[in-house]
Write a protein that holds these residues in place. Sequence first.
Motif, PDB file in Angstrom:
ATOM      1  N   LEU A  23       0.880  -1.234  -0.054  1.00 29.93           N
ATOM      2  CA  LEU A  23      -0.079  -0.077  -0.051  1.00 29.93           C
ATOM      3  C   LEU A  23       0.850   1.246  -0.005  1.00 29.93           C
ATOM      4  CD1 LEU A  23      -3.110   0.716   0.294  1.00 29.93           C
ATOM      5  CD2 LEU A  23      -2.729   1.015   2.687  1.00 29.93           C
ATOM      6  N   ASP A  24       0.496   2.261  -0.883  1.00 33.68           N
ATOM      7  CA  ASP A  24       1.417   3.202  -1.126  1.00 33.68           C
ATOM      8  C   ASP A  24       0.591   4.648  -0.821  1.00 33.68           C
ATOM      9  OD1 ASP A  24       4.340   2.792  -1.768  1.00 33.68           O
ATOM     10  OD2 ASP A  24       3.080   1.340  -2.661  1.00 33.68           O
ATOM     11  N   VAL A  25       0.646   5.599   0.063  1.00 33.38           N
ATOM     12  CA  VAL A  25      -0.057   6.702   0.091  1.00 33.38           C
ATOM     13  C   VAL A  25       0.967   8.024   0.083  1.00 33.38           C
ATOM     14  CG1 VAL A  25      -1.593   7.978   1.564  1.00 33.38           C
ATOM     15  CG2 VAL A  25      -1.631   5.622   1.777  1.00 33.38           C
ATOM     16  N   THR A  26       0.734   8.743  -0.959  1.00 35.43           N
ATOM     17  CA  THR A  26       1.605   9.868  -1.142  1.00 35.43           C
ATOM     18  C   THR A  26       0.922  11.104  -1.175  1.00 35.43           C
ATOM     19  OG1 THR A  26       2.543   8.445  -2.790  1.00 35.43           O
ATOM     20  CG2 THR A  26       3.270  10.886  -3.028  1.00 35.43           C
ATOM     21  N   THR A  27       1.482  12.095  -0.368  1.00 29.84           N
ATOM     22  CA  THR A  27       0.915  13.312  -0.380  1.00 29.84           C
ATOM     23  C   THR A  27       2.042  14.597  -0.707  1.00 29.84           C
ATOM     24  OG1 THR A  27      -0.302  12.986   1.519  1.00 29.84           O
ATOM     25  CG2 THR A  27      -0.095  15.202   1.265  1.00 29.84           C
TER      26      THR A  27
ATOM     27  N   THR B 482      -7.704  13.954  -3.249  1.00 28.67           N
ATOM     28  CA  THR B 482      -7.147  12.340  -2.812  1.00 28.67           C
ATOM     29  C   THR B 482      -7.612  11.499  -4.002  1.00 28.67           C
ATOM     30  OG1 THR B 482      -6.859  12.802  -0.453  1.00 28.67           O
ATOM     31  CG2 THR B 482      -6.658  10.556  -1.012  1.00 28.67           C
ATOM     32  N   ASP B 483      -6.503  10.842  -4.754  1.00 29.28           N
ATOM     33  CA  ASP B 483      -6.803   9.877  -5.797  1.00 29.28           C
ATOM     34  C   ASP B 483      -6.570   8.544  -5.239  1.00 29.28           C
ATOM     35  OD1 ASP B 483      -7.578   8.729  -7.889  1.00 29.28           O
ATOM     36  OD2 ASP B 483      -6.136   9.733  -9.131  1.00 29.28           O
ATOM     37  N   PHE B 484      -7.579   7.751  -5.235  1.00 26.40           N
ATOM     38  CA  PHE B 484      -7.344   6.258  -4.882  1.00 26.40           C
ATOM     39  C   PHE B 484      -7.394   5.549  -6.256  1.00 26.40           C
ATOM     40  CE2 PHE B 484      -9.089   8.060  -0.727  1.00 26.40           C
ATOM     41  CZ  PHE B 484      -8.404   7.334   0.132  1.00 26.40           C
ATOM     42  N   PHE B 488      -6.423   0.902  -3.899  1.00 25.54           N
ATOM     43  CA  PHE B 488      -6.515   1.632  -2.745  1.00 25.54           C
ATOM     44  C   PHE B 488      -5.132   2.320  -2.469  1.00 25.54           C
ATOM     45  CE2 PHE B 488     -10.078  -1.103  -2.452  1.00 25.54           C
ATOM     46  CZ  PHE B 488     -11.001  -0.336  -2.968  1.00 25.54           C
ATOM     47  N   ASP B 489      -4.280   2.280  -3.647  1.00 27.33           N
ATOM     48  CA  ASP B 489      -3.176   3.251  -3.310  1.00 27.33           C
ATOM     49  C   ASP B 489      -3.558   4.637  -3.363  1.00 27.33           C
ATOM     50  OD1 ASP B 489      -1.156   1.215  -2.847  1.00 27.33           O
ATOM     51  OD2 ASP B 489      -0.869   0.884  -4.972  1.00 27.33           O
ATOM     52  N   ALA B 490      -3.009   5.553  -2.784  1.00 24.06           N
ATOM     53  CA  ALA B 490      -3.494   6.918  -2.749  1.00 24.06           C
ATOM     54  C   ALA B 490      -2.583   8.007  -3.098  1.00 24.06           C
ATOM     55  CB  ALA B 490      -4.312   7.203  -1.455  1.00 24.06           C
ATOM     56  N   VAL B 491      -2.674   9.029  -3.776  1.00 19.74           N
ATOM     57  CA  VAL B 491      -1.778  10.240  -3.754  1.00 19.74           C
ATOM     58  C   VAL B 491      -2.824  11.456  -3.449  1.00 19.74           C
ATOM     59  CG1 VAL B 491      -0.795  11.685  -5.232  1.00 19.74           C
ATOM     60  CG2 VAL B 491      -0.700   9.098  -5.614  1.00 19.74           C
ATOM     61  N   THR B 492      -2.429  12.257  -2.481  1.00 24.65           N
ATOM     62  CA  THR B 492      -3.050  13.417  -2.055  1.00 24.65           C
ATOM     63  C   THR B 492      -2.344  14.651  -2.543  1.00 24.65           C
ATOM     64  OG1 THR B 492      -3.931  12.276  -0.013  1.00 24.65           O
ATOM     65  CG2 THR B 492      -4.052  14.783   0.003  1.00 24.65           C
TER      66      THR B 492
END
Lengths: 112, 565
Positions: A23-27, B482-484, B488-492
């Motif tokens: 899982l990758d979450v980037t801001t 926020t783009d999933f 469900f990886d996400a970039v905000t």
Amino acid sequence: MANEKIKEWLQKVNEGIKDAVTLDVTTLTGDDLKGVITFDETTLRFSITKDSIQKATLLAHTHIEIDQDTLLFIKSPLSESEKGILDVHNAAAKAAIEARHAFVKMIAEIVT
Amino acid sequence: MEELEALFPAEALDYAVQISAENQWQFMLDLGYLAKENFSREEDRVKALHDFRKEYHEAGFKLHHIGLPFGLNHQLSEGEAHFLRKLAGIEGQFNFEKLPETGRTSLFSRIAKMRLDLLGFGSGANDLPFSFADIKALDDAGNWFSKKKFSTRIEVLNAMGDTGDFVQRAWEELYRQDIVYFKLIPTVQPIDELEQGKHFSRALWKSIGEDSKTWKAYKKAVLDRNDGDPDTKFLQSQIARPDNSRMIRFIQLMLQSCGAYTEEIDEDLGPVTYDALIDAVYLLDKADDDDDDPDLREYIAYLGQGYWAFNQAFFFEAAARLNKPETDADLFKLKAGVVSSEPEDEEMSFYKRFSEEFGKLQQKDKEKADKVQAGILNVAKKLAGKEEVHFMGFADSFRSSRFFKGLKRFFRLVGRFFKRIFNKLAEFIGEMKDRNVLNFVQLIFRKAGDALRVLGEGLRFLFSDRKIYTKDSETKAPLVITDFTMTFDAVTTVQAGLSPEVLSEHMKHCLRSSRSLETVLVFIGKVIHFLLLLAGPAGWFKLALEIIRIFRDIKKGVDPVRTVK
């Protein structure tokens, strides 16, 4: 030729599985995000490319492996306003984890 | 040690509710013998115990009076902890015969100062001598109510000993028509459903009346605003009111007394108090059905800009209704002719069994407590030479244990909730045309409607492009996105320099979407599982291909994370 195709296909499958289990979450943040977000009256376009994010700053990135090993990158130092954005990152990460958890539950529901 | 064991019976030593070390010391902290930050330092605990034991003797108590020994130099014994709970408990166990002597620190001065402090009239320094400032504080507390209520300072002091009753009286007398305002930027608690709406306004109007000043002020500052934003200047002035702070103090005390809140009473309705409040209101909501459909939205509302309103009148009214004594006859009372009454009824006997089991637990503890309590009662009466120094009768040790106190109330709430459900079912069987049945059916449908709404939201989110964006209220341009991806990886992406309100709004959207997804994915899982069963082995392959095709179609567009590479 056929072998190449099979290799390519297996490579894609491999990437797909890897993407599904991590899982990758980037801001990202920045003053000028025009390259990333475009918007007119009816349409929102959102694209992240090497060019579009040149003026953006990577504020935080969370990478979670299937065994829950977690890699967290946070820009340092953070200004006061960026601390607020970090809360958004945390919320997005929480939402992503919950969604992924729900997805796994769905799979379990199907196979059991 | 052997000598002590010979002097004091083993059963007395075995006595005591199981409480943690910190709980045991809680009253030592409350009475100012020890500062919380020094709790871990042994030398401070030794000094605190020394001071307590000295004042214990100075108050006229002897060692054998309590039937239990003192502990070691650095340990508070069960007997001492029990004794402290008797004197310093906040359920009206101990009444003063005379005011503590001024200019001296004593066991009794500490108790008096603790009561003043707890209710917001004291200075907080309970280890200092009882002074004229404390007497003035007592007068302030007395004058605060109408003078008919209390004629002497002793009456005020003893009334303060029963905190719950005191708070309830204060609310009746002073705050029945008031609203609590507070400011809190929520971080994880979704507030969508709590946004100021007709539920809250209607309940508030019903509780405090349309002619009240507070209702008119609320209407002007919140409901009648053209721009949709509340009058923050007004709200800020309300939050700064001393009465607003005192109401928050009372709410914290009520929450503490039912075990929902264990932090400091600090008049700050911050995240911890808010969570406790939501828990308590939720339990009240479940247990109290005097209203047809009590609802969280009737108690609390988000007004915008980080400001909230709490319908404390509705809260205290619901609490008061639950505190009304009920007899067994009331508990199992059914409408005449509805169902033949009956303990034999399966669901009713469940509740009865529940009550009986709980009663046995209380009785067992009472017998233990009575043995020690009898000794303490006699000593206290002898010392005072009068009957007025007394402890309230039934199982005080049980009642004064904070853990059991919270547990008991929780079970009472749960029990009443079940009772009401059973009554509803009984009525459903007996009187199909009764209004309550119709309300009940309506409630079921409403709940089903809520579930469908969440399902709908989840489905819309899953089968959309899964982008969540919060727009600028003026330009309507997206500021946070926020783009999933499908996995469900996400970039905000966040525009720099946004206000906390916008960020908070966005967090709320993200969390709401992920929660609705849980419902929808479980639903989809069940549907697919059902379809697989229907299709049989021959159809599985075809169905699997169809599912893969659907999900492939959903996964349109560029995966943002991969594109960065």
